[in-house]
Design a protein around this motif. Structure first.
Motif, mmCIF file in Angstrom:
data_model
loop_
_atom_site.group_PDB
_atom_site.id
_atom_site.type_symbol
_atom_site.label_atom_id
_atom_site.label_comp_id
_atom_site.label_asym_id
_atom_site.label_seq_id
_atom_site.Cartn_x
_atom_site.Cartn_y
_atom_site.Cartn_z
ATOM 1 N N GLN A 1 44.472 9.565 28.106
ATOM 2 C CA GLN A 1 44.955 8.592 27.131
ATOM 3 C C GLN A 1 44.357 8.805 25.740
ATOM 4 O O GLN A 1 44.899 8.331 24.743
ATOM 5 C CB GLN A 1 44.647 7.171 27.601
ATOM 6 N N SER B 1 47.235 8.925 33.992
ATOM 7 C CA SER B 1 47.470 8.607 32.581
ATOM 8 C C SER B 1 46.197 8.180 31.870
ATOM 9 O O SER B 1 46.001 8.462 30.687
ATOM 10 C CB SER B 1 48.526 7.504 32.455
ATOM 11 N N ASP B 2 45.283 7.491 32.593
ATOM 12 C CA ASP B 2 44.065 7.032 31.947
ATOM 13 C C ASP B 2 43.109 8.185 31.635
ATOM 14 O O ASP B 2 42.222 8.057 30.794
ATOM 15 C CB ASP B 2 43.339 6.007 32.830
#
Length: 258
Positions: free
Chosen positions: A113, A109-110
């Protein structure tokens, strides 16, 4: 966890909810799948399972008909058109499944983002809110904020398959899924259709398929390592559009902020 053993009951709702979309080279219409979803769901599930397990894409799924869609009201040159590839409907179903079940869960997810397109929680509104928030935050301690906006030309058409596959290889994917992706990208062919006339098929050696189920996800993977060099700067991506925010006080030069 991604798995390749699909059952008819999993596929039936997918077929039933299909939009009235254009058929691909095989000319199998969308209504066939949506209206007969119960009757054919087991067969479709078996076809998809065989493809995923073997890590191979059926040859006719790799044939696309390109329809030039005007970007402006009165197009003049080739660049005024967007090439939308219409692939077989079953291929699009397979692509969306493998993206939802296998590829997207494998993307940290990072890593994405700052990407606001081609993801469930992304939108143009989210992009604007993100930019406005960080501009206001920067202005609390800076007199001004510089913004660099970049729109890559022909971004989807010039993606290197070799580089894309190298990046995908570093993701936590099962071997059969990675092999399926490789099979999807190699030996692809397309032809152009205008006013009922078609060109001969030609092989595609680069780029991602616009209009496909995996193309957008491939693109955000391809661009996910584009990051700022300083934590004081902020980057937002929306498809092939990029906005870089650099406050008055930063520890890197604007020209080297990316």
């Amino acid at each position: 966890m991604c798995h390749s053993d699909l059952q008819g009951y999993e596929i039936e709702p997918v077929l039933r909810r299909l939009n009235n979309t254009a058929p691909g080279y095989d000319n199998l219409p969308a209504w066939l799948f949506s209206k007969c979803s119960v009757e054919i769901s087991d067969i479709v599930a078996k076809l998809l399972s065989l493809s995923f397990t073997a890590g191979k894409v059926y040859t006719n799924w790799k044939l696309a008909v390109v329809t030039p869609v005007p970007k402006i009201s009165k197009p003049i040159t080739y660049s005024d058109f967007r090439p939308i590839s219409v692939t077989p409907i079953l291929s699009r179903v397979a692509e969306r499944l493998i993206v939802r079940k296998c590829i997207f869960p494998a993307i940290p997810s990072d890593v994405i983002q700052d990407q606001f397109a081609f993801r469930p929680t992304g939108s143009t509104t989210c992009t604007l809110v993100y930019l406005l928030h960080h501009v206001c935050e920067m202005l609390e301690t800076n007199n001004y904020v510089r913004r660099l906006s970049v729109d890559f030309s022909k971004a989807f058409d010039i993606v290197s398959h070799e580089l894309l596959l190298r990046k995908i290889a570093h993701m936590d994917l099962q071997d059969n899924v990675y092999n399926w992706i490789v099979s999807f990208l190699i030996d692809r062919q397309q032809k152009c259709a205008i006013n009922g006339s078609c060109s001969p098929f030609r092989h595609i050696t680069r780029g991602i398929v616009q209009g496909s189920g995996v193309g957008p996800t491939f693109y955000i993977i391809y661009k996910n390592d584009l990051k700022v060099l300083s934590a004081s700067n902020k980057l937002s991506k929306y498809a092939d559009d990029i906005n870089l925010l650099v406050p008055e006080h930063t520890d890197v030069c604007l020209l080297t902020s990316l």
